[in-house]
Enzyme design. Structure first.
Site, PDB file in Angstrom:
ATOM      1  N   CYS A   1      32.392  -5.018  -6.663  1.00 43.89           N
ATOM      2  CA  CYS A   1      32.518  -5.911  -7.813  1.00 43.89           C
ATOM      3  C   CYS A   1      31.464  -5.543  -8.846  1.00 43.89           C
ATOM      4  O   CYS A   1      30.372  -5.094  -8.495  1.00 43.89           O
ATOM      5  CB  CYS A   1      32.347  -7.357  -7.347  1.00 43.89           C
ATOM      6  SG  CYS A   1      32.381  -8.566  -8.664  1.00 43.89           S
TER       7      CYS A   1
ATOM      8  N   SER B   1      29.606  -7.440 -10.513  1.00 40.24           N
ATOM      9  CA  SER B   1      28.401  -8.280 -10.439  1.00 40.24           C
ATOM     10  C   SER B   1      27.263  -7.606  -9.666  1.00 40.24           C
ATOM     11  O   SER B   1      26.100  -7.744 -10.033  1.00 40.24           O
ATOM     12  CB  SER B   1      28.718  -9.639  -9.805  1.00 40.24           C
ATOM     13  OG  SER B   1      29.757 -10.263 -10.518  1.00 40.24           O
TER      14      SER B   1
ATOM     15  N   HIS C   1      25.618  -5.223 -11.888  1.00 39.69           N
ATOM     16  CA  HIS C   1      24.737  -5.876 -12.877  1.00 39.69           C
ATOM     17  C   HIS C   1      23.296  -5.950 -12.368  1.00 39.69           C
ATOM     18  O   HIS C   1      22.358  -5.974 -13.157  1.00 39.69           O
ATOM     19  CB  HIS C   1      25.233  -7.290 -13.208  1.00 39.69           C
ATOM     20  CG  HIS C   1      26.435  -7.307 -14.113  1.00 39.69           C
ATOM     21  ND1 HIS C   1      26.614  -6.400 -15.128  1.00 39.69           N
ATOM     22  CD2 HIS C   1      27.507  -8.135 -14.165  1.00 39.69           C
ATOM     23  CE1 HIS C   1      27.756  -6.666 -15.754  1.00 39.69           C
ATOM     24  NE2 HIS C   1      28.312  -7.711 -15.185  1.00 39.69           N
TER      25      HIS C   1
ATOM     26  N   HIS D   1      28.903  -8.967  -2.037  1.00 40.00           N
ATOM     27  CA  HIS D   1      29.240 -10.396  -1.897  1.00 40.00           C
ATOM     28  C   HIS D   1      30.734 -10.655  -1.750  1.00 40.00           C
ATOM     29  O   HIS D   1      31.144 -11.793  -1.574  1.00 40.00           O
ATOM     30  CB  HIS D   1      28.712 -11.170  -3.118  1.00 40.00           C
ATOM     31  CG  HIS D   1      29.406 -10.787  -4.394  1.00 40.00           C
ATOM     32  ND1 HIS D   1      29.107  -9.623  -5.059  1.00 40.00           N
ATOM     33  CD2 HIS D   1      30.406 -11.385  -5.086  1.00 40.00           C
ATOM     34  CE1 HIS D   1      29.886  -9.530  -6.134  1.00 40.00           C
ATOM     35  NE2 HIS D   1      30.690 -10.568  -6.169  1.00 40.00           N
TER      36      HIS D   1
ATOM     37  N   CYS E   1      35.821 -13.038  -3.820  1.00 46.50           N
ATOM     38  CA  CYS E   1      35.275 -13.072  -5.183  1.00 46.50           C
ATOM     39  C   CYS E   1      36.340 -12.812  -6.225  1.00 46.50           C
ATOM     40  O   CYS E   1      36.846 -13.711  -6.863  1.00 46.50           O
ATOM     41  CB  CYS E   1      34.107 -12.103  -5.368  1.00 46.50           C
ATOM     42  SG  CYS E   1      33.515 -12.078  -7.080  1.00 46.50           S
TER      43      CYS E   1
END
Length: 341
Positions: free
Chosen positions: A13, A15, A18, A34, A141
Protein backbone atom coordinates in the site's frame (compact mmCIF):
# COMPACT_ATOMS: atom_id res chain seq x y z
CA UNK A 1 -4.17 -9.41 25.60
CA UNK A 2 -2.09 -10.03 22.52
CA UNK A 3 -2.02 -12.45 19.60
CA UNK A 4 1.03 -13.81 17.77
CA UNK A 5 0.45 -14.72 14.15
CA UNK A 6 2.16 -16.07 11.08
CA UNK A 7 1.76 -13.82 8.03
CA UNK A 8 0.59 -15.53 4.85
CA UNK A 9 0.05 -12.56 2.50
CA UNK A 10 0.51 -8.79 2.64
CA UNK A 11 -0.38 -6.10 0.11
CA UNK A 12 1.85 -3.19 -0.88
CA UNK A 13 0.00 0.00 0.00
CA UNK A 14 1.15 3.54 -0.67
CA UNK A 15 0.78 4.43 3.03
CA UNK A 16 3.82 2.32 3.95
CA UNK A 17 5.76 4.11 1.21
CA UNK A 18 4.78 7.45 2.81
CA UNK A 19 6.90 6.44 5.82
CA UNK A 20 9.87 5.78 3.53
CA UNK A 21 9.47 9.19 1.85
CA UNK A 22 8.93 10.99 5.18
CA UNK A 23 5.33 12.00 4.47
CA UNK A 24 4.04 9.93 7.39
CA UNK A 25 6.10 10.13 10.56
CA UNK A 26 6.34 7.12 12.89
CA UNK A 27 9.09 6.09 15.36
CA UNK A 28 12.07 4.42 13.65
CA UNK A 29 13.53 1.81 13.22
CA UNK A 30 10.24 0.13 12.32
CA UNK A 31 8.69 -2.92 10.65
CA UNK A 32 6.14 -1.53 8.18
CA UNK A 33 3.15 -3.25 6.58
CA UNK A 34 -0.55 -3.09 7.49
CA UNK A 35 -2.63 -4.75 4.73
CA UNK A 36 -2.43 -8.46 5.39
CA UNK A 37 -3.87 -11.81 6.33
CA UNK A 38 -2.41 -14.60 8.41
CA UNK A 39 -2.96 -17.44 10.84
CA UNK A 40 -2.95 -17.20 14.64
CA UNK A 41 0.03 -19.00 16.16
CA UNK A 42 -0.57 -18.34 19.87
CA UNK A 43 -2.67 -16.12 22.12
CA UNK A 44 -1.95 -14.23 25.32
CA UNK A 45 -3.86 -14.47 28.57
CA UNK A 46 -7.48 -13.31 28.40
CA UNK A 47 -7.80 -13.39 24.60
CA UNK A 48 -11.23 -14.77 23.62
CA UNK A 49 -12.07 -13.61 20.08
CA UNK A 50 -9.37 -15.59 18.26
CA UNK A 51 -7.61 -18.91 18.85
CA UNK A 52 -4.56 -20.70 17.39
CA UNK A 53 -5.24 -21.87 13.82
CA UNK A 54 -7.78 -19.13 13.05
CA UNK A 55 -7.42 -17.19 9.82
CA UNK A 56 -7.27 -13.49 10.66
CA UNK A 57 -6.79 -10.00 9.27
CA UNK A 58 -4.83 -7.46 11.37
CA UNK A 59 -6.61 -4.12 11.87
CA UNK A 60 -4.63 -0.88 11.54
CA UNK A 61 -7.66 0.94 12.99
CA UNK A 62 -8.46 -1.03 16.15
CA UNK A 63 -11.90 -1.43 17.71
CA UNK A 64 -11.73 -1.39 21.48
CA UNK A 65 -15.52 -1.25 21.81
CA UNK A 66 -15.32 1.02 24.86
CA UNK A 67 -14.26 4.51 23.70
CA UNK A 68 -16.59 7.27 22.49
CA UNK A 69 -15.83 6.56 18.81
CA UNK A 70 -16.50 2.83 19.14
CA UNK A 71 -19.73 3.42 21.09
CA UNK A 72 -21.08 5.94 18.57
CA UNK A 73 -23.08 4.28 15.76
CA UNK A 74 -21.28 6.28 13.04
CA UNK A 75 -17.77 6.45 14.54
CA UNK A 76 -14.97 4.08 13.56
CA UNK A 77 -11.79 6.01 14.45
CA UNK A 78 -11.12 4.17 17.73
CA UNK A 79 -9.29 6.34 20.28
CA UNK A 80 -6.78 3.52 20.83
CA UNK A 81 -5.43 3.98 17.28
CA UNK A 82 -1.71 4.58 16.69
CA UNK A 83 -2.30 6.82 13.66
CA UNK A 84 -2.68 10.32 15.11
CA UNK A 85 0.37 10.35 17.41
CA UNK A 86 2.21 7.13 16.56
CA UNK A 87 4.00 5.57 19.57
CA UNK A 88 5.21 2.57 17.60
CA UNK A 89 4.26 0.14 20.36
CA UNK A 90 1.60 -2.32 21.48
CA UNK A 91 -1.28 -0.95 23.60
CA UNK A 92 0.72 -1.66 26.79
CA UNK A 93 3.59 0.51 25.58
CA UNK A 94 5.96 -2.38 24.80
CA UNK A 95 7.51 -3.55 21.54
CA UNK A 96 7.64 -7.26 20.68
CA UNK A 97 10.31 -6.91 18.01
CA UNK A 98 14.07 -6.92 18.44
CA UNK A 99 16.93 -7.12 15.99
CA UNK A 100 20.45 -7.97 17.22
CA UNK A 101 19.39 -7.02 20.72
CA UNK A 102 17.92 -3.63 19.75
CA UNK A 103 14.23 -2.75 20.02
CA UNK A 104 12.32 -2.31 16.74
CA UNK A 105 9.08 -0.30 16.63
CA UNK A 106 5.65 -1.54 15.58
CA UNK A 107 3.75 0.23 12.80
CA UNK A 108 0.12 1.34 13.39
CA UNK A 109 -0.49 -1.74 15.53
CA UNK A 110 0.11 -4.23 12.70
CA UNK A 111 3.67 -4.54 11.24
CA UNK A 112 2.92 -7.12 8.58
CA UNK A 113 6.18 -7.00 6.57
CA UNK A 114 7.39 -9.81 8.79
CA UNK A 115 6.96 -13.59 8.82
CA UNK A 116 5.56 -13.32 12.33
CA UNK A 117 3.94 -10.39 14.10
CA UNK A 118 2.26 -9.67 17.45
CA UNK A 119 -0.92 -7.60 17.60
CA UNK A 120 -3.38 -6.59 20.31
CA UNK A 121 -6.69 -8.43 20.46
CA UNK A 122 -8.51 -5.17 19.54
CA UNK A 123 -6.38 -5.08 16.36
CA UNK A 124 -7.26 -8.43 14.80
CA UNK A 125 -10.40 -9.98 13.31
CA UNK A 126 -11.18 -13.66 12.76
CA UNK A 127 -12.36 -14.42 9.22
CA UNK A 128 -13.86 -17.32 7.24
CA UNK A 129 -11.58 -20.37 7.43
CA UNK A 130 -12.13 -21.06 3.70
CA UNK A 131 -11.11 -17.59 2.50
CA UNK A 132 -8.08 -17.19 0.17
CA UNK A 133 -5.64 -15.11 2.23
CA UNK A 134 -3.67 -13.87 -0.79
CA UNK A 135 -6.85 -12.05 -1.93
CA UNK A 136 -8.75 -11.09 1.24
CA UNK A 137 -5.65 -9.41 2.66
CA UNK A 138 -6.85 -6.40 0.59
CA UNK A 139 -9.87 -6.16 2.91
CA UNK A 140 -7.31 -5.18 5.58
CA UNK A 141 -6.87 -1.77 3.93
CA UNK A 142 -7.13 -0.85 0.25
CA UNK A 143 -10.43 -2.39 -0.78
CA UNK A 144 -12.31 -1.54 2.42
CA UNK A 145 -11.00 2.04 2.52
CA UNK A 146 -12.27 2.77 -0.99
CA UNK A 147 -15.47 0.71 -0.98
CA UNK A 148 -16.59 2.05 2.41
CA UNK A 149 -15.87 5.64 1.38
CA UNK A 150 -18.61 5.22 -1.25
CA UNK A 151 -21.19 3.03 0.48
CA UNK A 152 -20.73 4.09 4.11
CA UNK A 153 -19.14 7.56 4.24
CA UNK A 154 -20.60 9.31 1.18
CA UNK A 155 -23.66 7.04 1.18
CA UNK A 156 -23.84 7.20 -2.63
CA UNK A 157 -27.45 7.14 -3.88
CA UNK A 158 -28.98 5.25 -6.83
CA UNK A 159 -28.95 7.22 -10.09
CA UNK A 160 -26.33 9.69 -8.85
CA UNK A 161 -23.21 11.06 -10.55
CA UNK A 162 -19.78 10.50 -8.97
CA UNK A 163 -16.23 11.68 -9.71
CA UNK A 164 -13.24 9.70 -8.45
CA UNK A 165 -9.83 11.44 -8.41
CA UNK A 166 -7.03 8.85 -8.46
CA UNK A 167 -7.41 5.41 -10.03
CA UNK A 168 -5.04 3.31 -7.95
CA UNK A 169 -6.19 0.32 -5.88
CA UNK A 170 -8.20 2.45 -3.46
CA UNK A 171 -9.72 4.59 -6.23
CA UNK A 172 -10.85 1.47 -8.10
CA UNK A 173 -12.42 0.22 -4.87
CA UNK A 174 -14.32 3.54 -4.57
CA UNK A 175 -15.64 2.96 -8.11
CA UNK A 176 -16.78 -0.56 -7.11
CA UNK A 177 -18.61 0.94 -4.13
CA UNK A 178 -20.28 3.62 -6.27
CA UNK A 179 -21.42 0.94 -8.71
CA UNK A 180 -22.81 -1.31 -5.96
CA UNK A 181 -24.67 1.74 -4.56
CA UNK A 182 -26.33 2.26 -7.96
CA UNK A 183 -24.58 5.38 -9.27
CA UNK A 184 -25.60 6.12 -12.87
CA UNK A 185 -22.42 7.95 -13.87
CA UNK A 186 -18.95 7.37 -12.46
CA UNK A 187 -16.21 9.61 -13.86
CA UNK A 188 -12.62 8.53 -13.23
CA UNK A 189 -9.95 11.25 -13.10
CA UNK A 190 -6.22 10.49 -13.40
CA UNK A 191 -3.19 11.85 -15.26
CA UNK A 192 -2.12 8.24 -16.00
CA UNK A 193 -4.31 7.12 -18.90
CA UNK A 194 -2.97 3.61 -18.52
CA UNK A 195 -5.39 3.26 -15.60
CA UNK A 196 -8.54 4.07 -17.60
CA UNK A 197 -9.19 0.59 -18.99
CA UNK A 198 -9.14 -1.04 -15.55
CA UNK A 199 -11.33 1.74 -14.10
CA UNK A 200 -13.95 1.10 -16.80
CA UNK A 201 -13.72 -2.64 -16.19
CA UNK A 202 -14.76 -2.16 -12.54
CA UNK A 203 -17.55 0.33 -13.25
CA UNK A 204 -16.35 3.78 -14.39
CA UNK A 205 -18.64 5.08 -17.16
CA UNK A 206 -15.98 7.50 -18.47
CA UNK A 207 -12.44 8.64 -17.63
CA UNK A 208 -10.65 11.96 -18.13
CA UNK A 209 -7.15 13.33 -17.66
CA UNK A 210 -6.66 16.89 -16.35
CA UNK A 211 -3.75 17.23 -18.77
CA UNK A 212 -6.13 17.08 -21.76
CA UNK A 213 -7.87 20.33 -20.87
CA UNK A 214 -6.86 23.99 -20.84
CA UNK A 215 -9.27 24.84 -18.02
CA UNK A 216 -9.14 23.55 -14.42
CA UNK A 217 -10.49 20.02 -14.03
CA UNK A 218 -13.27 21.07 -11.62
CA UNK A 219 -14.68 23.36 -14.32
CA UNK A 220 -14.53 20.54 -16.86
CA UNK A 221 -16.45 18.25 -14.48
CA UNK A 222 -19.06 20.92 -13.71
CA UNK A 223 -19.68 21.38 -17.43
CA UNK A 224 -19.87 17.62 -18.04
CA UNK A 225 -22.46 17.21 -15.29
CA UNK A 226 -24.58 20.36 -15.69
CA UNK A 227 -23.48 22.04 -12.49
CA UNK A 228 -21.44 19.51 -10.56
CA UNK A 229 -21.37 15.89 -9.41
CA UNK A 230 -23.44 14.54 -6.51
CA UNK A 231 -20.44 12.82 -4.93
CA UNK A 232 -16.69 13.30 -5.38
CA UNK A 233 -13.78 11.36 -3.91
CA UNK A 234 -10.15 12.41 -3.54
CA UNK A 235 -8.01 9.28 -3.58
CA UNK A 236 -4.64 10.81 -4.46
CA UNK A 237 -3.50 12.46 -1.24
CA UNK A 238 -2.60 15.87 -2.70
CA UNK A 239 -3.94 19.20 -1.45
CA UNK A 240 -4.69 20.54 -4.96
CA UNK A 241 -6.84 17.55 -5.86
CA UNK A 242 -8.67 17.77 -2.51
CA UNK A 243 -9.78 21.31 -3.37
CA UNK A 244 -10.58 20.33 -6.99
CA UNK A 245 -12.76 17.46 -5.73
CA UNK A 246 -14.62 19.84 -3.41
CA UNK A 247 -15.08 22.42 -6.19
CA UNK A 248 -16.43 19.89 -8.72
CA UNK A 249 -19.31 18.73 -6.54
CA UNK A 250 -22.69 20.47 -6.79
CA UNK A 251 -22.81 23.76 -4.82
CA UNK A 252 -26.06 23.12 -2.94
CA UNK A 253 -25.97 19.42 -2.11
CA UNK A 254 -22.71 17.89 -3.35
CA UNK A 255 -20.72 15.65 -0.99
CA UNK A 256 -16.93 15.42 -1.26
CA UNK A 257 -14.96 12.76 0.62
CA UNK A 258 -11.22 12.87 1.32
CA UNK A 259 -9.84 9.33 1.14
CA UNK A 260 -6.15 9.84 0.27
CA UNK A 261 -3.51 10.31 2.97
CA UNK A 262 -2.28 13.93 2.72
CA UNK A 263 1.38 14.94 2.94
CA UNK A 264 2.50 15.32 6.59
CA UNK A 265 2.05 18.70 8.31
CA UNK A 266 0.58 20.57 5.34
CA UNK A 267 -2.56 22.65 5.60
CA UNK A 268 -5.24 23.53 3.07
CA UNK A 269 -6.73 26.92 2.48
CA UNK A 270 -10.24 27.10 1.07
CA UNK A 271 -13.04 29.65 0.85
CA UNK A 272 -15.81 28.89 3.41
CA UNK A 273 -18.41 30.03 0.83
CA UNK A 274 -17.81 26.67 -0.83
CA UNK A 275 -19.54 25.09 2.18
CA UNK A 276 -22.05 27.86 2.92
CA UNK A 277 -23.75 27.08 -0.37
CA UNK A 278 -24.61 23.64 0.99
CA UNK A 279 -21.78 21.29 0.12
CA UNK A 280 -20.62 18.63 2.58
CA UNK A 281 -16.88 17.99 2.99
CA UNK A 282 -15.88 14.90 4.89
CA UNK A 283 -13.20 12.30 5.32
CA UNK A 284 -12.74 8.90 6.90
CA UNK A 285 -10.18 6.24 7.64
CA UNK A 286 -10.81 2.60 6.67
CA UNK A 287 -13.99 3.55 4.79
CA UNK A 288 -15.81 4.50 7.98
CA UNK A 289 -16.18 0.82 8.91
CA UNK A 290 -15.87 -0.36 12.51
CA UNK A 291 -12.96 -2.71 11.90
CA UNK A 292 -13.46 -5.76 14.10
CA UNK A 293 -17.19 -5.89 13.31
CA UNK A 294 -16.95 -5.22 9.59
CA UNK A 295 -13.91 -7.13 8.31
CA UNK A 296 -15.43 -10.62 8.88
CA UNK A 297 -18.67 -9.45 7.15
CA UNK A 298 -16.76 -8.06 4.16
CA UNK A 299 -14.85 -11.34 3.84
CA UNK A 300 -18.21 -13.16 3.93
CA UNK A 301 -19.51 -10.83 1.18
CA UNK A 302 -16.41 -11.61 -0.88
CA UNK A 303 -16.96 -15.35 -0.41
CA UNK A 304 -20.60 -14.82 -1.49
CA UNK A 305 -19.24 -13.18 -4.70
CA UNK A 306 -20.77 -9.76 -3.93
CA UNK A 307 -17.57 -8.19 -5.24
CA UNK A 308 -14.32 -9.37 -6.84
CA UNK A 309 -10.81 -8.50 -5.69
CA UNK A 310 -9.10 -9.89 -8.80
CA UNK A 311 -9.16 -6.57 -10.75
CA UNK A 312 -7.10 -4.95 -7.98
CA UNK A 313 -4.30 -7.53 -7.98
CA UNK A 314 -1.59 -6.89 -10.57
CA UNK A 315 0.84 -9.54 -9.38
CA UNK A 316 1.69 -11.93 -6.57
CA UNK A 317 5.38 -12.03 -5.63
CA UNK A 318 7.45 -13.76 -2.95
CA UNK A 319 8.17 -11.48 0.03
CA UNK A 320 11.84 -11.16 -0.98
CA UNK A 321 10.75 -9.10 -4.02
CA UNK A 322 9.20 -6.31 -1.92
CA UNK A 323 11.46 -3.62 -3.41
CA UNK A 324 10.56 -4.67 -6.94
CA UNK A 325 6.88 -4.43 -5.98
CA UNK A 326 7.30 -0.91 -4.63
CA UNK A 327 9.19 0.20 -7.76
CA UNK A 328 6.20 -0.90 -9.83
CA UNK A 329 3.78 0.96 -7.54
CA UNK A 330 5.81 4.19 -7.65
CA UNK A 331 6.13 4.08 -11.44
CA UNK A 332 2.37 3.57 -11.86
CA UNK A 333 2.80 0.13 -13.43
CA UNK A 334 0.90 -1.82 -10.77
CA UNK A 335 -2.31 -1.43 -8.80
CA UNK A 336 -1.72 -3.90 -5.98
CA UNK A 337 1.15 -6.28 -5.53
CA UNK A 338 0.56 -9.07 -3.03
CA UNK A 339 3.57 -10.58 -1.28
CA UNK A 340 3.43 -14.14 0.00
CA UNK A 341 5.66 -15.64 2.68
Amino acid sequence: MSTAGKMVATGLCRSDDHVVSGNFVTPLPVILGHEAAGIVESIGEGVTTVKPGDKVIPLFVPQCGKCSACKHPEGNFCLKNDLVMPRGTMQDGTSRFTCRGKTINHYIGTSTFSQYTVVDEISVAKIDAASPLEKVCLIGCGFTTGYGSAVKVAKVTPGSTCAVFGLGGVGLSVIMGCKVAGAARIIGVDINKGKFEKAKEVGATECISPQDFKKPIHEVLKEMTNGGVDFSFEVVGLLDTMVAALLCCQDAYGVSVIVGLPPGSQNLSMNPMLLLSGRTWKGATFGGFKSKDSVPKLVADFMAKKFSLDPLITQVLPFEKINEGYEMLRSGKSIRTILTF
